[in-house]
Design a protein around this motif. Structure first.
Motif, PDB file in Angstrom:
ATOM      1  N   PRO A   1      -3.407  14.543 -19.102  1.00 44.23           N
ATOM      2  CA  PRO A   1      -3.957  15.380 -18.040  1.00 44.23           C
ATOM      3  C   PRO A   1      -5.437  15.086 -17.797  1.00 44.23           C
ATOM      4  N   GLY A   2      -5.803  14.990 -16.513  1.00 38.70           N
ATOM      5  CA  GLY A   2      -7.179  14.698 -16.132  1.00 38.70           C
ATOM      6  C   GLY A   2      -7.455  13.217 -15.959  1.00 38.70           C
ATOM      7  N   ALA A   3      -6.490  12.358 -16.294  1.00 36.51           N
ATOM      8  CA  ALA A   3      -6.693  10.911 -16.176  1.00 36.51           C
ATOM      9  C   ALA A   3      -6.491  10.456 -14.730  1.00 36.51           C
ATOM     10  N   SER A   4      -7.092   9.319 -14.409  1.00 41.79           N
ATOM     11  CA  SER A   4      -6.939   8.700 -13.088  1.00 41.79           C
ATOM     12  C   SER A   4      -6.699   7.209 -13.271  1.00 41.79           C
ATOM     13  N   ILE A   5      -5.989   6.610 -12.354  1.00 40.31           N
ATOM     14  CA  ILE A   5      -5.739   5.170 -12.381  1.00 40.31           C
ATOM     15  C   ILE A   5      -5.919   4.615 -10.974  1.00 40.31           C
ATOM     16  N   VAL A   6      -6.276   3.342 -10.886  1.00 40.45           N
ATOM     17  CA  VAL A   6      -6.459   2.687  -9.590  1.00 40.45           C
ATOM     18  C   VAL A   6      -5.702   1.363  -9.585  1.00 40.45           C
ATOM     19  N   ALA A   7      -5.386   0.904  -8.384  1.00 40.35           N
ATOM     20  CA  ALA A   7      -4.710  -0.384  -8.222  1.00 40.35           C
ATOM     21  C   ALA A   7      -5.153  -1.016  -6.909  1.00 40.35           C
ATOM     22  N   PRO A   8      -5.574  -2.291  -6.933  1.00 43.70           N
ATOM     23  CA  PRO A   8      -5.957  -2.975  -5.693  1.00 43.70           C
ATOM     24  C   PRO A   8      -4.731  -3.516  -4.961  1.00 43.70           C
ATOM     25  N   ILE A   9      -4.792  -3.512  -3.646  1.00 43.58           N
ATOM     26  CA  ILE A   9      -3.738  -4.098  -2.814  1.00 43.58           C
ATOM     27  C   ILE A   9      -4.409  -4.890  -1.697  1.00 43.58           C
ATOM     28  N   GLU A  10      -4.015  -6.129  -1.543  1.00 38.15           N
ATOM     29  CA  GLU A  10      -4.499  -6.935  -0.419  1.00 38.15           C
ATOM     30  C   GLU A  10      -3.395  -7.011   0.633  1.00 38.15           C
ATOM     31  N   VAL A  11      -3.693  -6.521   1.819  1.00 41.37           N
ATOM     32  CA  VAL A  11      -2.747  -6.574   2.932  1.00 41.37           C
ATOM     33  C   VAL A  11      -3.099  -7.791   3.778  1.00 41.37           C
ATOM     34  N   ARG A  12      -2.128  -8.654   4.025  1.00 40.67           N
ATOM     35  CA  ARG A  12      -2.388  -9.902   4.744  1.00 40.67           C
ATOM     36  C   ARG A  12      -1.518 -10.010   5.991  1.00 40.67           C
ATOM     37  N   ASN A  13      -2.102 -10.550   7.050  1.00 46.09           N
ATOM     38  CA  ASN A  13      -1.345 -10.874   8.259  1.00 46.09           C
ATOM     39  C   ASN A  13      -0.994 -12.355   8.190  1.00 46.09           C
ATOM     40  N   ALA A  14       0.230 -12.647   7.776  1.00 51.44           N
ATOM     41  CA  ALA A  14       0.677 -14.030   7.642  1.00 51.44           C
ATOM     42  C   ALA A  14       1.424 -14.508   8.880  1.00 51.44           C
ATOM     43  N   GLY A  15       1.412 -13.710   9.945  1.00 49.71           N
ATOM     44  CA  GLY A  15       2.088 -14.094  11.177  1.00 49.71           C
ATOM     45  C   GLY A  15       1.122 -14.706  12.175  1.00 49.71           C
ATOM     46  N   SER A  16       1.558 -14.808  13.420  1.00 48.35           N
ATOM     47  CA  SER A  16       0.736 -15.405  14.473  1.00 48.35           C
ATOM     48  C   SER A  16       0.242 -14.379  15.480  1.00 48.35           C
ATOM     49  N   LEU A  17       0.666 -13.117  15.339  1.00 52.40           N
ATOM     50  CA  LEU A  17       0.287 -12.069  16.285  1.00 52.40           C
ATOM     51  C   LEU A  17      -0.587 -11.017  15.612  1.00 52.40           C
ATOM     52  N   ARG A  18      -1.547 -10.511  16.344  1.00 52.21           N
ATOM     53  CA  ARG A  18      -2.326  -9.372  15.874  1.00 52.21           C
ATOM     54  C   ARG A  18      -1.395  -8.162  15.814  1.00 52.21           C
ATOM     55  N   TYR A  19      -1.542  -7.346  14.772  1.00 51.11           N
ATOM     56  CA  TYR A  19      -0.693  -6.162  14.675  1.00 51.11           C
ATOM     57  C   TYR A  19      -1.488  -4.975  14.166  1.00 51.11           C
ATOM     58  N   GLN A  20      -0.880  -3.811  14.293  1.00 53.99           N
ATOM     59  CA  GLN A  20      -1.409  -2.611  13.663  1.00 53.99           C
ATOM     60  C   GLN A  20      -0.400  -2.173  12.601  1.00 53.99           C
ATOM     61  N   TYR A  21      -0.904  -1.529  11.567  1.00 59.70           N
ATOM     62  CA  TYR A  21       0.018  -1.078  10.529  1.00 59.70           C
ATOM     63  C   TYR A  21      -0.346   0.322  10.058  1.00 59.70           C
ATOM     64  N   ALA A  22       0.648   0.985   9.520  1.00 62.54           N
ATOM     65  CA  ALA A  22       0.479   2.314   8.945  1.00 62.54           C
ATOM     66  C   ALA A  22       1.104   2.308   7.556  1.00 62.54           C
ATOM     67  N   ILE A  23       0.713   3.277   6.739  1.00 62.16           N
ATOM     68  CA  ILE A  23       1.217   3.359   5.366  1.00 62.16           C
ATOM     69  C   ILE A  23       1.865   4.723   5.152  1.00 62.16           C
ATOM     70  N   SER A  24       3.052   4.707   4.578  1.00 56.40           N
ATOM     71  CA  SER A  24       3.735   5.935   4.166  1.00 56.40           C
ATOM     72  C   SER A  24       3.991   5.852   2.666  1.00 56.40           C
ATOM     73  N   TYR A  25       4.238   6.989   2.058  1.00 58.68           N
ATOM     74  CA  TYR A  25       4.500   6.990   0.615  1.00 58.68           C
ATOM     75  C   TYR A  25       5.594   8.000   0.295  1.00 58.68           C
ATOM     76  N   GLU A  26       6.186   7.825  -0.869  1.00 62.27           N
ATOM     77  CA  GLU A  26       7.077   8.833  -1.433  1.00 62.27           C
ATOM     78  C   GLU A  26       7.051   8.699  -2.949  1.00 62.27           C
ATOM     79  N   ALA A  27       7.264   9.802  -3.631  1.00 62.96           N
ATOM     80  CA  ALA A  27       7.271   9.814  -5.094  1.00 62.96           C
ATOM     81  C   ALA A  27       8.599  10.376  -5.578  1.00 62.96           C
ATOM     82  N   GLU A  28       9.075   9.835  -6.673  1.00 61.00           N
ATOM     83  CA  GLU A  28      10.358  10.274  -7.236  1.00 61.00           C
ATOM     84  C   GLU A  28      10.191  10.530  -8.731  1.00 61.00           C
ATOM     85  N   ASN A  29      10.618  11.692  -9.162  1.00 57.36           N
ATOM     86  CA  ASN A  29      10.562  12.010 -10.586  1.00 57.36           C
ATOM     87  C   ASN A  29      11.573  11.162 -11.345  1.00 57.36           C
TER      88      ASN A  29
END
Length: 232
Positions: A81-109
């Motif tokens: 309890p009281g601990a925190s953790i972090v994780a880096p993520i690099e998002v890359r556009n590997a296609g040929s078109l400009r795009y927009q993106y959104a992020i959703s999440y869900e958690a499961e016990n």
């Protein structure tokens, strides 16, 4: 005899010179007529023409969002309890078109001997950070934060897909992120474990899933370069 004499006086026979002149006149008319026919024939059957053919291939662009697997900075199987953790993520556009993106999440016990639902005691936030700067100290303030699981900073994670950065169903959402072709963006994911979690949360587990939805931009006639060198 008298009748023949009168006929010659009224309609005298043409002179030899007149006969020759009439023959030349008819010959001239005939030549001019044939010449006219020749000009008409030349005009309709011997036109100068030219033509060119051009072609080009049409290829559709691609939307391709890539990233590495999430790897948190400390072991996630021994949090207190009281601990925190972090994780880096690099998002890359590997296609040929400009795009927009959104992020959703869900958690499961998950599995464990504890009786508490760990998702009730976790909190999630996502930041933009330069590569190599995804740290606990660098994510204690709201600077660079682009999404969080609770607008009031409360604990508790959603157990079904919920937008946290932008909205994949809303093209006009001001919080959507943009990436041009070949560009990338470094994000930092932070999870906090409630310091007030009691003994029921010992030996419990949960799985966090992040979903990134990318969408091409609508065609803009003023910016025909769809790779998105310029744009919102």
């Amino acid at each position: 005899m008298m009748d023949d004499l009168l006929e010659e006086m009224v309609n005298p026979a043409p002179a030899q010179a007149d006969r020759a002149r009439r023959r030349r006149l008819w010959a001239t008319v005939t030549i001019v007529g044939l010449a006219a026919v020749g000009v008409t024939s030349l005009t309709t059957s011997a036109l100068f023409t030219d033509n060119e053919t051009t072609s080009d291939a049409i290829k559709t662009g691609s939307v391709n969002l890539t990233m590495d697997a999430v790897s948190f900075s400390v072991p996630v199987d021994n949090m207190l309890p009281g601990a925190s953790i972090v994780a880096p993520i690099e998002v890359r556009n590997a296609g040929s078109l400009r795009y927009q993106y959104a992020i959703s999440y869900e958690a499961e016990n998950g599995a464990g001997n504890g009786t508490g639902a760990l998702t009730d005691r976790l909190r999630l936030a996502i930041f933009t950070r330069t590569a190599g700067n995804c740290t606990l100290d660098g994510t204690t303030s709201a600077t660079g934060r682009i999404g969080r699981s609770s607008s009031t900073n409360a604990f508790g994670l959603a157990t079904s897909l919920t937008p946290i950065v932008g909205d994949p169903a809303d093209y006009a959402n001001a919080e959507n992120r943009f990436l041009s072709a070949t560009e990338s963006e470094d994000l930092c994911v932070r999870i906090d474990f409630d310091v007030d979690a009691d003994n029921t949360y010992q030996d419990t587990s949960a799985t966090l899933t992040l979903k990134f939805d990318a969408r091409q931009l609508d065609f803009d006639p003023s910016q025909p370069d769809e790779s998105g060198v310029t744009g919102p």
